[in-house]
Design a protein around this motif. Sequence first.
Motif, PDB file in Angstrom:
ATOM      1  N   VAL A 280       0.854  -1.189   0.000  1.00 22.19           N
ATOM      2  CA  VAL A 280       0.000   0.000   0.000  1.00 22.19           C
ATOM      3  C   VAL A 280       0.890   1.238   0.000  1.00 22.19           C
ATOM      4  O   VAL A 280       1.776   1.375   0.847  1.00 22.19           O
ATOM      5  CB  VAL A 280      -0.932   0.001   1.224  1.00 22.19           C
ATOM      6  CG1 VAL A 280      -1.826   1.238   1.208  1.00 22.19           C
ATOM      7  CG2 VAL A 280      -1.775  -1.272   1.255  1.00 22.19           C
ATOM      8  N   LYS A 281       0.630   2.150  -0.948  1.00 23.84           N
ATOM      9  CA  LYS A 281       1.503   3.303  -1.143  1.00 23.84           C
ATOM     10  C   LYS A 281       0.680   4.579  -1.337  1.00 23.84           C
ATOM     11  O   LYS A 281      -0.525   4.505  -1.590  1.00 23.84           O
ATOM     12  CB  LYS A 281       2.407   3.079  -2.362  1.00 23.84           C
ATOM     13  CG  LYS A 281       3.284   1.816  -2.242  1.00 23.84           C
ATOM     14  CD  LYS A 281       4.113   1.579  -3.480  1.00 23.84           C
ATOM     15  CE  LYS A 281       4.955   0.311  -3.374  1.00 23.84           C
ATOM     16  NZ  LYS A 281       6.027   0.409  -2.371  1.00 23.84           N
ATOM     17  N   SER A 282       1.357   5.744  -1.266  1.00 24.60           N
ATOM     18  CA  SER A 282       0.646   7.014  -1.507  1.00 24.60           C
ATOM     19  C   SER A 282       1.590   8.125  -1.931  1.00 24.60           C
ATOM     20  O   SER A 282       1.379   9.279  -1.593  1.00 24.60           O
ATOM     21  CB  SER A 282      -0.130   7.437  -0.251  1.00 24.60           C
ATOM     22  OG  SER A 282       0.760   7.688   0.830  1.00 24.60           O
ATOM     23  N   GLY A 283       2.616   7.797  -2.696  1.00 25.32           N
ATOM     24  CA  GLY A 283       3.521   8.822  -3.202  1.00 25.32           C
ATOM     25  C   GLY A 283       4.768   8.958  -2.355  1.00 25.32           C
ATOM     26  O   GLY A 283       4.806   8.582  -1.185  1.00 25.32           O
ATOM     27  N   ARG A 284       5.793   9.523  -2.983  1.00 24.14           N
ATOM     28  CA  ARG A 284       7.115   9.547  -2.376  1.00 24.14           C
ATOM     29  C   ARG A 284       7.579  10.976  -2.070  1.00 24.14           C
ATOM     30  O   ARG A 284       7.603  11.845  -2.946  1.00 24.14           O
ATOM     31  CB  ARG A 284       8.119   8.887  -3.324  1.00 24.14           C
ATOM     32  CG  ARG A 284       9.514   8.713  -2.760  1.00 24.14           C
ATOM     33  CD  ARG A 284      10.429   8.167  -3.839  1.00 24.14           C
ATOM     34  NE  ARG A 284      11.743   7.834  -3.327  1.00 24.14           N
ATOM     35  CZ  ARG A 284      12.186   6.595  -3.092  1.00 24.14           C
ATOM     36  NH1 ARG A 284      11.392   5.564  -3.322  1.00 24.14           N
ATOM     37  NH2 ARG A 284      13.404   6.384  -2.640  1.00 24.14           N
ATOM     38  N   ASP A 285       7.932  11.204  -0.823  1.00 23.43           N
ATOM     39  CA  ASP A 285       8.626  12.407  -0.384  1.00 23.43           C
ATOM     40  C   ASP A 285       7.911  13.676  -0.852  1.00 23.43           C
ATOM     41  O   ASP A 285       6.703  13.792  -0.745  1.00 23.43           O
ATOM     42  CB  ASP A 285      10.082  12.368  -0.852  1.00 23.43           C
ATOM     43  CG  ASP A 285      10.863  11.178  -0.299  1.00 23.43           C
ATOM     44  OD1 ASP A 285      10.328  10.470   0.567  1.00 23.43           O
ATOM     45  OD2 ASP A 285      11.992  10.950  -0.745  1.00 23.43           O
ATOM     46  N   THR A 286       8.683  14.628  -1.402  1.00 25.10           N
ATOM     47  CA  THR A 286       8.134  15.924  -1.798  1.00 25.10           C
ATOM     48  C   THR A 286       6.960  15.782  -2.746  1.00 25.10           C
ATOM     49  O   THR A 286       5.928  16.459  -2.600  1.00 25.10           O
ATOM     50  CB  THR A 286       9.240  16.777  -2.452  1.00 25.10           C
ATOM     51  OG1 THR A 286      10.309  16.952  -1.518  1.00 25.10           O
ATOM     52  CG2 THR A 286       8.710  18.142  -2.858  1.00 25.10           C
ATOM     53  N   ASP A 287       7.070  14.901  -3.736  1.00 28.47           N
ATOM     54  CA  ASP A 287       6.010  14.766  -4.720  1.00 28.47           C
ATOM     55  C   ASP A 287       4.776  14.106  -4.133  1.00 28.47           C
ATOM     56  O   ASP A 287       3.646  14.467  -4.478  1.00 28.47           O
ATOM     57  CB  ASP A 287       6.517  13.981  -5.930  1.00 28.47           C
ATOM     58  CG  ASP A 287       5.744  14.331  -7.195  1.00 28.47           C
ATOM     59  OD1 ASP A 287       5.736  15.519  -7.563  1.00 28.47           O
ATOM     60  OD2 ASP A 287       5.138  13.429  -7.793  1.00 28.47           O
ATOM     61  N   ALA A 294      -4.212  10.273   0.272  1.00 27.02           N
ATOM     62  CA  ALA A 294      -3.930   9.059   1.044  1.00 27.02           C
ATOM     63  C   ALA A 294      -4.477   7.826   0.349  1.00 27.02           C
ATOM     64  O   ALA A 294      -5.394   7.893  -0.470  1.00 27.02           O
ATOM     65  CB  ALA A 294      -4.549   9.173   2.433  1.00 27.02           C
ATOM     66  N   SER A 295      -3.909   6.682   0.702  1.00 30.52           N
ATOM     67  CA  SER A 295      -4.561   5.391   0.452  1.00 30.52           C
ATOM     68  C   SER A 295      -5.373   5.056   1.685  1.00 30.52           C
ATOM     69  O   SER A 295      -4.854   5.111   2.813  1.00 30.52           O
ATOM     70  CB  SER A 295      -3.526   4.298   0.185  1.00 30.52           C
ATOM     71  OG  SER A 295      -3.176   4.252  -1.183  1.00 30.52           O
ATOM     72  N   GLU A 296      -6.628   4.695   1.504  1.00 29.78           N
ATOM     73  CA  GLU A 296      -7.475   4.449   2.665  1.00 29.78           C
ATOM     74  C   GLU A 296      -8.599   3.478   2.330  1.00 29.78           C
ATOM     75  O   GLU A 296      -8.984   3.320   1.182  1.00 29.78           O
ATOM     76  CB  GLU A 296      -8.055   5.762   3.194  1.00 29.78           C
ATOM     77  CG  GLU A 296      -8.907   6.521   2.202  1.00 29.78           C
ATOM     78  CD  GLU A 296      -9.369   7.857   2.748  1.00 29.78           C
ATOM     79  OE1 GLU A 296      -9.407   8.027   3.990  1.00 29.78           O
ATOM     80  OE2 GLU A 296      -9.694   8.743   1.937  1.00 29.78           O
ATOM     81  N   ASN A 297      -9.073   2.835   3.384  1.00 29.39           N
ATOM     82  CA  ASN A 297     -10.184   1.905   3.272  1.00 29.39           C
ATOM     83  C   ASN A 297      -9.854   0.766   2.313  1.00 29.39           C
ATOM     84  O   ASN A 297     -10.490   0.576   1.276  1.00 29.39           O
ATOM     85  CB  ASN A 297     -11.463   2.629   2.843  1.00 29.39           C
ATOM     86  CG  ASN A 297     -11.817   3.761   3.778  1.00 29.39           C
ATOM     87  OD1 ASN A 297     -11.557   3.689   4.985  1.00 29.39           O
ATOM     88  ND2 ASN A 297     -12.381   4.827   3.251  1.00 29.39           N
ATOM     89  N   ILE A 298      -8.812   0.032   2.684  1.00 31.13           N
ATOM     90  CA  ILE A 298      -8.296  -1.069   1.872  1.00 31.13           C
ATOM     91  C   ILE A 298      -8.464  -2.362   2.660  1.00 31.13           C
ATOM     92  O   ILE A 298      -8.013  -2.464   3.803  1.00 31.13           O
ATOM     93  CB  ILE A 298      -6.825  -0.822   1.498  1.00 31.13           C
ATOM     94  CG1 ILE A 298      -6.739   0.432   0.605  1.00 31.13           C
ATOM     95  CG2 ILE A 298      -6.221  -2.037   0.797  1.00 31.13           C
ATOM     96  CD1 ILE A 298      -5.344   0.883   0.304  1.00 31.13           C
ATOM     97  N   VAL A 299      -9.113  -3.346   2.058  1.00 26.35           N
ATOM     98  CA  VAL A 299      -9.416  -4.611   2.710  1.00 26.35           C
ATOM     99  C   VAL A 299      -8.773  -5.737   1.921  1.00 26.35           C
ATOM    100  O   VAL A 299      -9.065  -5.914   0.729  1.00 26.35           O
ATOM    101  CB  VAL A 299     -10.936  -4.833   2.831  1.00 26.35           C
ATOM    102  CG1 VAL A 299     -11.233  -6.155   3.523  1.00 26.35           C
ATOM    103  CG2 VAL A 299     -11.598  -3.669   3.580  1.00 26.35           C
TER     104      VAL A 299
END
Length: 461
Positions: A280-287, A294-299
């Motif tokens: 599960v990811k949501s982008g790296r550092d400054t970018d 966000a990544s959210e509500n993952i089952v």
Amino acid sequence: MANERRDFLKMTGLVAAGLMLPGTAEAAPASPWDQVPLILARIVPPTFPDAAFDVTAYGAKGDGETKNTEAFRKAVQACNRAGGGKVVVPQGSFLTGAVTLLSNVNLVVSAGATVKFSTDPKDYPTVFTRWQGIECMNFSPFIYARGQRNVAITGTGTIDGQGPSGPWFDYDDERGPDWDRLQQMAVDNMPVTSRTFGSGHFLKPNMIQLYECQNVLVEGVHLRNPAMWTIHPVLARNVTVRNVKLYSRGGMVDGCDPESSSDVHITGCQFDTGDDGVAVKSGRDTDGRRVGVASENIVIQNCTHLGRWGALTVGSEMSGGVRNVFFEDCTIKKGSSYSAFHVLYIKTNKRRGGTVDGVHARRIKASGVQREAISVTLNYSLTGPGFGPIVNPAVRDITVEDMTVDGASYAWSLDGLSESKITGMSIANSTFTKITNATPKVKNATKPTYTNAKVNGKTVT
């Protein structure tokens, strides 16, 4: 505090479910797992008209040698123009370059069919994408869609990326300058459309990337030999990944990487991967902080992990935040050639920023884990020295229930920062046997809450 909790429960929908009523002074805390039925009720896979568009009707040949890129393009466009339906790949071996899906298109890979992707980088045009958490213009993923609604990849056939057969794995040795340049572009806030890579560069493509799409289904297919991450929803909503069998080897060949995506259901899948199973990811550092989603509500339910690294991993690209991840009824064991390093692996560092808030695991069975069964670290590799400011992340509210692990180096390891301690870890009704080092590692973390947690037969207090 009561008002803050009420606002949180309203946001997640728990008030509407009757678990807490507005105006109550102090309601009993709800279990985080009470959110799962509400999340799953919102996740509705797309459906499609019965109309069928066979790729052979548009000139495709299943001989394993003819390049069918144009036939796939024509079939997808015809299906989309007709209002939707199924683009059918019949029995045979169909070689192609990049396939771009459009709204209301279900790409059906039939039993006995193989979609085999070209090993020529020239067959993958430059598109808007995300590469290891940074937006850029790069090679098209093998199957790509951006800004589409109601898209699917289904069937019981095979999609073969031919990753080990092409030049892609050699790119791992060559990508350093391109990767450094992309990270610096992000720090310098260069417009995404000016961050151009692709042909002549060495940032290899994903297998399936569904970017800014809504109502997504990937079901039943056998996915083999990606060049990089296999299933990669980005900024996507309402995503179902169901009953997929996945085999990958080499570097950066995760199974499923939902990134900055919400309402995602991953169920009944088998991940025999050379890297993480679900990451599960949501982008790296400054970018990642610039995009700020966000990544959210993952089952994740009823999956089998037979691969390397983490069965469930959060990070390390999590700068947009991760919350409400649920991992249950899954099995981790030795696969065709690999054993898992970790059952649950949360990794970040002091450039990421962002917050991981709420990762919950229960009824997990694992054997033969090679490293820490549960690893939470805020000191993960700082690649690209000098790129970007120090922005300490936060990790909190990690719960583990009914986890059984037979064999690992440590049962758990918490490795926080003095500036940002890991908080809110709890382990309940869990048993860890054949653990090489019986004393768990806890550094720069508040003391976890233990309820009937046993390591090598001894209750941890």
